[in-house]
Every structure is written in structure tokens, then in C-alpha cells.
Motif scaffolding. Structure first.
Motif, mmCIF file in Angstrom:
data_model
loop_
_atom_site.group_PDB
_atom_site.id
_atom_site.type_symbol
_atom_site.label_atom_id
_atom_site.label_comp_id
_atom_site.label_asym_id
_atom_site.label_seq_id
_atom_site.Cartn_x
_atom_site.Cartn_y
_atom_site.Cartn_z
ATOM 1 N N GLY A 287 0.831 -1.331 -0.176
ATOM 2 C CA GLY A 287 -0.195 -0.120 0.070
ATOM 3 C C GLY A 287 0.859 1.298 -0.047
ATOM 4 N N SER A 288 0.494 2.158 -0.836
ATOM 5 C CA SER A 288 1.317 3.435 -0.682
ATOM 6 C C SER A 288 1.187 3.912 0.559
ATOM 7 C CB SER A 288 0.804 4.376 -1.979
ATOM 8 O OG SER A 288 -0.331 4.924 -1.713
ATOM 9 N N HIS A 289 2.266 4.958 0.650
ATOM 10 C CA HIS A 289 2.233 5.829 2.069
ATOM 11 C C HIS A 289 1.119 6.785 2.290
ATOM 12 C CE1 HIS A 289 5.178 8.087 4.778
ATOM 13 N NE2 HIS A 289 3.793 8.257 5.397
ATOM 14 N N ASP A 290 0.747 7.327 0.857
ATOM 15 C CA ASP A 290 -0.565 8.341 1.069
ATOM 16 C C ASP A 290 -1.749 7.969 1.073
ATOM 17 O OD1 ASP A 290 0.967 10.784 0.938
ATOM 18 O OD2 ASP A 290 1.461 10.486 -1.047
ATOM 19 N N TRP A 291 -1.940 6.611 0.704
ATOM 20 C CA TRP A 291 -3.188 5.777 0.916
ATOM 21 C C TRP A 291 -3.314 5.008 2.116
ATOM 22 C CZ3 TRP A 291 -6.276 3.588 -3.907
ATOM 23 C CH2 TRP A 291 -6.541 4.500 -4.831
ATOM 24 N N ASN A 292 -2.154 5.077 2.785
ATOM 25 C CA ASN A 292 -2.318 4.465 4.253
ATOM 26 C C ASN A 292 -2.198 5.242 5.468
ATOM 27 O OD1 ASN A 292 -2.550 1.051 3.935
ATOM 28 N ND2 ASN A 292 -1.444 2.107 2.368
ATOM 29 N N VAL A 293 -2.480 6.566 5.348
ATOM 30 C CA VAL A 293 -2.348 7.331 6.398
ATOM 31 C C VAL A 293 -3.940 8.298 6.282
ATOM 32 C CG1 VAL A 293 0.090 7.866 6.883
ATOM 33 C CG2 VAL A 293 -1.523 9.198 5.240
ATOM 34 N N PRO A 294 -4.582 8.638 7.453
ATOM 35 C CA PRO A 294 -5.700 9.489 7.431
ATOM 36 C C PRO A 294 -5.565 10.669 6.628
ATOM 37 C CG PRO A 294 -5.103 8.527 9.511
ATOM 38 C CD PRO A 294 -4.019 8.292 8.865
ATOM 39 N N ASN A 295 -6.683 10.939 5.501
ATOM 40 C CA ASN A 295 -6.489 12.037 5.216
ATOM 41 C C ASN A 295 -7.370 13.308 5.949
ATOM 42 O OD1 ASN A 295 -9.178 11.431 4.930
ATOM 43 N ND2 ASN A 295 -9.328 10.956 2.633
ATOM 44 N N LEU A 334 2.619 -4.083 3.430
ATOM 45 C CA LEU A 334 3.994 -3.310 3.456
ATOM 46 C C LEU A 334 3.684 -1.882 2.782
ATOM 47 C CD1 LEU A 334 7.301 -2.936 3.205
ATOM 48 C CD2 LEU A 334 7.057 -3.972 0.756
ATOM 49 N N SER A 335 4.328 -0.763 3.398
ATOM 50 C CA SER A 335 3.998 0.370 2.860
ATOM 51 C C SER A 335 5.659 1.031 2.600
ATOM 52 C CB SER A 335 3.157 1.216 3.517
ATOM 53 O OG SER A 335 3.014 2.792 3.053
ATOM 54 N N ILE A 336 5.983 1.579 1.323
ATOM 55 C CA ILE A 336 7.060 2.309 1.318
ATOM 56 C C ILE A 336 6.953 3.633 1.576
ATOM 57 C CG2 ILE A 336 8.888 2.566 -0.637
ATOM 58 C CD1 ILE A 336 8.044 -0.099 -1.972
ATOM 59 N N ALA A 337 7.920 4.222 2.365
ATOM 60 C CA ALA A 337 7.981 5.336 2.807
ATOM 61 C C ALA A 337 7.991 6.413 1.694
ATOM 62 C CB ALA A 337 9.078 5.557 3.951
ATOM 63 N N GLY A 338 7.178 7.430 1.691
ATOM 64 C CA GLY A 338 7.262 8.763 0.706
ATOM 65 C C GLY A 338 6.529 8.084 -0.558
ATOM 66 N N LEU A 372 13.754 4.912 -7.410
ATOM 67 C CA LEU A 372 13.951 4.359 -6.116
ATOM 68 C C LEU A 372 12.590 3.664 -5.809
ATOM 69 C CD1 LEU A 372 15.498 3.517 -3.376
ATOM 70 C CD2 LEU A 372 14.604 5.654 -2.485
ATOM 71 N N GLY A 373 11.421 4.255 -5.885
ATOM 72 C CA GLY A 373 10.565 3.649 -5.702
ATOM 73 C C GLY A 373 9.775 2.220 -6.399
ATOM 74 N N ILE A 374 10.316 2.533 -8.012
ATOM 75 C CA ILE A 374 9.899 1.351 -8.821
ATOM 76 C C ILE A 374 10.888 -0.034 -8.223
ATOM 77 C CG2 ILE A 374 11.537 1.789 -10.508
ATOM 78 C CD1 ILE A 374 7.905 0.935 -10.837
ATOM 79 N N GLU A 581 14.811 2.526 6.534
ATOM 80 C CA GLU A 581 14.598 3.895 6.339
ATOM 81 C C GLU A 581 13.690 4.215 5.104
ATOM 82 O OE1 GLU A 581 18.258 2.824 3.752
ATOM 83 O OE2 GLU A 581 17.403 2.081 5.625
ATOM 84 N N HIS A 582 13.446 2.838 4.220
ATOM 85 C CA HIS A 582 12.484 3.249 3.332
ATOM 86 C C HIS A 582 11.050 2.437 3.703
ATOM 87 C CE1 HIS A 582 16.428 2.826 0.647
ATOM 88 N NE2 HIS A 582 15.902 3.977 0.768
ATOM 89 N N ILE A 583 10.964 1.934 4.853
ATOM 90 C CA ILE A 583 9.587 1.146 5.183
ATOM 91 C C ILE A 583 8.948 1.988 6.158
ATOM 92 C CG2 ILE A 583 8.853 -0.865 6.430
ATOM 93 C CD1 ILE A 583 11.054 -2.495 5.031
ATOM 94 N N PHE A 584 7.606 2.435 5.698
ATOM 95 C CA PHE A 584 6.747 2.946 6.537
ATOM 96 C C PHE A 584 6.063 2.100 7.377
ATOM 97 C CE2 PHE A 584 2.322 4.955 6.720
ATOM 98 C CZ PHE A 584 2.652 5.686 8.295
ATOM 99 N N ILE A 585 5.472 0.791 6.818
ATOM 100 C CA ILE A 585 4.590 0.054 7.538
ATOM 101 C C ILE A 585 5.245 -1.602 6.882
ATOM 102 C CG2 ILE A 585 2.561 -1.297 7.946
ATOM 103 C CD1 ILE A 585 1.022 1.529 7.150
ATOM 104 N N CYS A 586 5.468 -2.362 8.052
ATOM 105 C CA CYS A 586 5.483 -3.693 7.317
ATOM 106 C C CYS A 586 5.014 -4.557 8.570
ATOM 107 C CB CYS A 586 7.021 -3.753 7.058
ATOM 108 S SG CYS A 586 7.292 -5.636 6.455
#
Length: 589
Positions: A287-295, A334-338, A372-374, A581-586
Motif C-alpha cells: 500500500g502506498s504511504h499516502d493511501w495508508n494514512v488518514p486524509n 508493506l508500505s514504502i515510505a514516501g 527508487l520507488g520502482i 529507512e524506506h519502510i513506513f509499515i511492514c
């Protein structure tokens, strides 16, 4: 620029068409391992000012109809002089960029003689407004590592454009209301199953009526005996991520599933994915970082409540009537930071540097460096497939995704990001002032948007739910049955993927913001106490600190074992591969 996959094989492609019955067909593209000597040789990068260099590789844009389809998707149900002008400008720009961007793909190439005798198969499902080649980077990377990939072009109206068997083109047909959305997902699941049926027939060498491969390839003989039907996976992005999850929850022929930033509201209500998987298929949700935090409205754009249901439905749990009393193969979130919703498609890595000023306005931007993201996404996908598909020794030895070329690229990108964060000056050159965030092009684009587009209230839609009470959507301006009364238009769907003015991923390209980290810590504490913050606490992944020796040991062990179900130890492996450093959620369930 020619984009080349990192694997040891070149990537061959062939267009697939299957006219199943009158009015029903299946279309897509095959990506497969081709002889390594066919990879593009080293040469100076191609340039618009040197047309003779364009011949390397093949154009990313397969046909101009896809440019028209993208224009219709982004401007669906938006009419008026300003929109018409911008639509034609977008079609022209997309055609020029898509034709000039070259991909290191070899049309109609033979299968690599040193590829595994039997190839593991991945069936790929595109997102809303996508098509068969919008994810060429991910698909070609899989093929270069010895996988066979069939990227399906869905015929449910959700593709920007689809070429039907026989040559007819159908452009984007609208999303429809909530009932129509889930009806499309049912069609998509059937098309994914039909794609596997087609691959089974090609493996047997059957001469199915209406099946054709492009570039003169003979369909019955090309893949005869070459597909490993024990190792079949499904993958998809956004709408395709929801399609993949619904598929693997009910079809045991798919042994592994990967959902890239899935749009959970597209899962139909009767799907076992929402209650209890009927299969033991392991599932990776990236899941993307922006779609896995409250808007701004306190909701997750992916559909947070449904995400929790689906992860719970995939969990290994006791149950009667199944061998060993176990159901579900487990799941990893898994969510990749940024990362943003568009981190996984081709737009950002291929066109981000030259057209960042436009991509930002189309909702196709991300805080994370697109290259980096890809790379991070491909590494996570390849690792999960290697863990949960019963690959043979020959199939594993054909892969070189870790720690060879891919990680060297990550290190170079991290160094560049560190220089940017330290305030390094932007790239210079006679035309540099035209490009992202600098000077004339950005100013002109803003001026044209303000001048041409009618002023109207807009909102950032929440997938499947719409705005909170009090925020009304613009009245539909459709022209009858051709353009259904969508929950959102194509432009609004693109806008939904655009990070807000203060994106949750924060100003740093890799780490979550301090505010979000504090909220996550508070949520964890509240969750432990059963408080209201429990939902927020679920966002935070476990803190994983790996020493250099432990990380090297974990990385050395990748692609060497098979697990029938997701295990908690995979969190450490993912941290070792991607870097904490690249992982927001795992986390795993």
C-alpha cells in the motif's frame, strides 16, 4: 533514454488476442525471457535533438489510440472549450512523449535457450485508466528474471483504451456507480481466470479457435510445455489490486497474490476476501504511504475498514473441513515510505524528470524518488514471489535480483537523495529553467489552467465514499448512456491520487513526518488499552533495527527457500532487503 530491466535475460513481448465467443474476447501482452544478447547495447542516451538514437528499443506508447483513451479518461464528463483544448494538448504531448520514450523490449523474440525449461507465470491486472503496457517496468523486470507475464487489458470499460480481438478499439467507458464498480470487478476476475485458461491451453499446445500472437509467433507451439502451472501468481495495481485479491481468495490455482495499492471499495460484497479466504494463497499488499494514512477527513483513501477486513480474512486461522485445520495463507502489509498511488506505474520513472510540472497537475506525483520507488517495489514483489511460489532450483538460479544490480541502483539513488536533502543545486543546462518547479513552464501551465478551465468547486474524493456531508460534488454533465453517472470522473480519480498540500509522507522522501510518528506511537498505546486510537496504531509497523552482520545474513538467504504461508520472520527479511529507512509499515497477519 532506453529503460532496460535489470535481470539476466532480455525481455521479449507479444500481443495476445483471443476471440472466445461473439462479443467476448481477451486481450493483453506477453512479457517473457528472451536471449540475453538481444538486450540493448551500451550507447549514448537518446535525445530529442538526435533522432537517429531513437531506434534503440521500442516505443513505450504502442498506439495513438491509447493517448486518446488517456485524454478521455482524464476529461471524462468534463466539457467546454477549455477542457477540449487541454484534452487535445494532452493527447499530443502524451503521443510525443510515449513514442519517443524507448523500452528495452524485443517484439517477437524467441524464448531464451538458457531460460528455465518451465517458466513461472504471473497474470497482471491494470488499474483504472490503465492498459497492457502501463506497467511495462514491473512486467519486463519479472520477465528478465525468468518469469512469464501476461498483462491483461480488461474489457470492462475501466481501461483507458483496449484493443479487442479483430482490431476494434474501445476507449474508457466510465467507472459507474458503486454497483457498477463491483460488477466490473466480477468481469475482471473472470478475465483473469480466462487468461490462466488460455495459458494452460498454450502449455498443452492446443489450437484454440480465435487465439493469435503478434509478430508471426505460432500460438500452439511457442509456449508448448514451457509453463510451470504449479507456480502461478496474480498481481495488479489499484483496481487491479482489488481484482487480484478477490481472485486469489476464491481460486486455488493461483498460488500467490500481490496487490499494489489496492482500491478496496472495488471488491464485490460477496467475495470471500471480505470474510474468509477459500484458498491458502499468501497475499502481499503493497500500500502506498499516502493511501495508508488518514486524509483531511480522517479516512484512508484505500478504504481502511475494508483493508482490515481483508487482512483478517487472509489470516491463517483454525477451521474445520480443511486439511490441518488451517485456512488462509496469511498476508503482509508493506508500505514504502514516501510512496504515492502512482509509484507503481511507468509514468513517474519514465517521464517524471522531463514533465514533472504536468504530472503534478495530473495527480501523478510522489515524494519518493520514482526510480527508487520502482526498484523497491520490484524487489519486494520478487522476494515475495520467491518465498511463496514453489520454484525449482533451476528457476531460482536464473534470478539475479538481489543483491546484484538492483541494490547498486538503490545505493546510487540514496546518495543523490542525500545530496538533494543537503541543498544541492538543481541540474543546470540551457533549458533547465523549463522543467520541474523552475521558471517558465510551471508558470505558463498554471496561467493556462486558470484561464481556460471554468471555476468550480472541487474536492478530493474518498474512494467509494465521496466527500463528507456538506461537500457536494459537481453536477454531472454527461450525454446519456455513453457516459454513466460515475461516483467520480476520470479527472477526480486522478486528483484523488495526488498528495494533499501537506502530504502524510512528509517533506523527507523516505521517512514519515514527526507528527505522524507521534500519532502512531500514541495510537499504539491507545490500541493496547483498547482506546479510540487503536485504528491509528494499526498504521505503525514493528520497529526493526538490524545490524550490518544480521542484514547481510538475511540478504544472503533470500531466494533460497519456499514457504506455503506468510511467516512473521518475513518482516525482518523485508527490512534487510529494502532498508528500514524506506519502510513506513511492514507487518504480517
Amino acid at each position: 533514454m532506453v529503460w532496460s530491466p535489470y535481470g539476466r535475460f532480455a525481455c521479449g513481448i507479444a500481443e495476445v488476442e483471443w476471440l472466445r465467443t461473439a462479443g467476448q474476447g481477451l486481450s493483453g501482452r506477453l512479457y517473457y525471457p528472451a536471449p540475453s544478447e538481444l538486450k540493448a547495447t551500451a550507447a549514448p542516451p537518446s535525445s530529442w535533438l538526435r533522432p537517429w538514437t531513437w531506434r534503440r528499443g521500442v516505443p513505450w506508447l504502442w498506439d495513438v489510440q491509447y493517448a486518446r483513451g488517456l485524454g478521455k479518461f482524464l476529461f471524462f464528463r468534463l466539457h467546454g472549450f477549455g477542457y477540449d483544448v487541454l484534452k487535445q494538448m494532452l493527447i499530443g504531448l502524451n503521443t510525443a512523449l510515449g513514442k519517443s520514450q524507448r523500452m528495452d523490449l524485443v517484439p517477437g523474440a524467441p524464448l531464451a535457450p538458457d531460460a528455465p525449461q518451465q517458466l513461472p507465470l504471473v497474470v497482471f491486472s491494470h488499474g483504472l485508466g490503465g492498459n497492457r503496457f502501463l506497467y511495462s517496468i514491473i512486467c519486463s523486470e519479472l520477465a528478465s528474471q525468468g518469469y512469464l507475464v501476461l498483462a491483461v487489458e480488461h474489457n470492462d470499460g475501466s481501461a483507458s483504451a483496449v484493443r479487442l480481438p479483430g482490431g476494434e478499439w474501445r476507449l474508457y467507458g466510465g467507472l459507474g456507480d458503486e454497483e457498477a464498480q463491483v460488477a466490473k470487478t466480477r468481469v475482471r476476475v473472470r478475465e483473469m481466470q480466462a487468461a490462466l485458461h488460455l495459458m494452460q491451453a498454450l502449455h498443452r499446445g492446443d489450437r484454440l479457435s480465435g487465439v493469435e500472437l503478434s509478430y508471426g509467433l505460432d500460438a500452439p507451439s511457442f509456449l508448448k510445455g514451457r509453463i510451470d502451472l504449479r507456480c502461478v501468481a496474480a498481481a495488479g495495481h489499484s483496481y487491479g489490486g482489488a481484482t487480484t485479491t478477490a481472485l486469489v481468495a476464491e481460486d486455488p490455482l493461483f498460488r500467490c497474490g500481490v496487490a499494489l495499492d489496492p482500491w478496496w471499495h472495488a471488491v464485490y460484497p460477496e467475495s470471500p476476501a471480505l470474510d474468509r479466504f477459500q484458498t491458502r494463497t499468501p497475499l502481499l499488499v503493497v500500500g502506498s504511504h499516502d493511501w495508508n494514512v488518514p486524509n483531511a477527513w480522517g479516512q484512508l483513501s484505500c478504504g481502511g475498514e475494508r483493508q482490515q477486513k481483508i487482512l483478517a480474512a487472509a489470516r491463517q486461522q483454525g477451521g474445520s473441513g480443511q486439511e490441518g485445520g488451517r485456512t488462509g495463507g496469511g498476508a503482509m502489509l508493506l508500505s514504502i515510505a514516501g510512496s504515492s498511488h502512482n509509484t507503481f506505474a511507468d509514468f513517474l520513472p519514465l517521464f517524471g524528470q522531463k514533465t514533472g510540472w504536468l504530472l503534478e497537475r495530473l495527480g501523478l506525483s510522489a515524494r519518493l524518488d520514482p526510480l527508487l520507488g520502482i526498484h523497491l517495489s520490484c524487489t519486494a514483489l520478487l522476494h515475495f514471489l520467491s518465498l511463496h511460489l514453489p520454484l525449482t532450483k533451476e528457476q531460482r538460479e536464473a534470478q539475479n535480483w538481489e543483491p546484484a544490480k538492483g541494490h547498486l541502483a538503490l545505493d546510487a539513488i540514496k546518495a543523490r537523495d542525500a545530496a538533494d536533502a543537503a541543498g544541492a543545486s538543481p541540474a543546470s543546462g540551457p533549458l533547465s529553467w523549463l522543467f520541474p518547479g523552475r521558471g517558465l513552464m510551471l508558470g505558463v501551465s498554471d496561467f493556462l489552467i486558470d484561464l481556460l478551465l471554468p471555476k468550480r468547486g472541487t474536492f478530493r474524493p474518498v474512494s467509494g465514499g465521496g466527500p463528507p456531508p456538506g461537500l457536494a460534488k459537481a453536477a454531472p454533465t454527461g450525454n446519456g448512456a455513453e457516459e454513466p453517472d460515475d461516483v467520480v470522473t476520470g479527472a477526480e480519480a486522478a486528483e484523488a491520487a495526488l498528495p494533499s498540500a501537506g502530504p502524510a509522507s512528509g517533506p523527507h522522501p523516505h521517512a514519515p513526518s514527526k507528527v505522524l510518528a507521534a500519532a502512531g506511537a500514541a495510537g499504539n498505546a491507545a490500541g493496547a488499552a483498547g482506546g479510540e486510537g487503536a485504528a491509528v496504531g494499526q498504521l505503525a509497523g514493528p520497529a526493526v533495527v538490524l545490524g550490518a552482520e544480521q542484514r547481510a545474513e538475511l540478504r544472503a538467504g533470500v531466494n533460497k527457500r519456499y514457504s506455503a504461508a506468510v511467516q512473521a520472520a518475513e518482516v525482518e527479511e523485508m527490512h534487510a532487503l529494502l532498508g528500514s529507512e524506506h519502510i513506513f509499515i511492514c507487518r504480517t497477519v
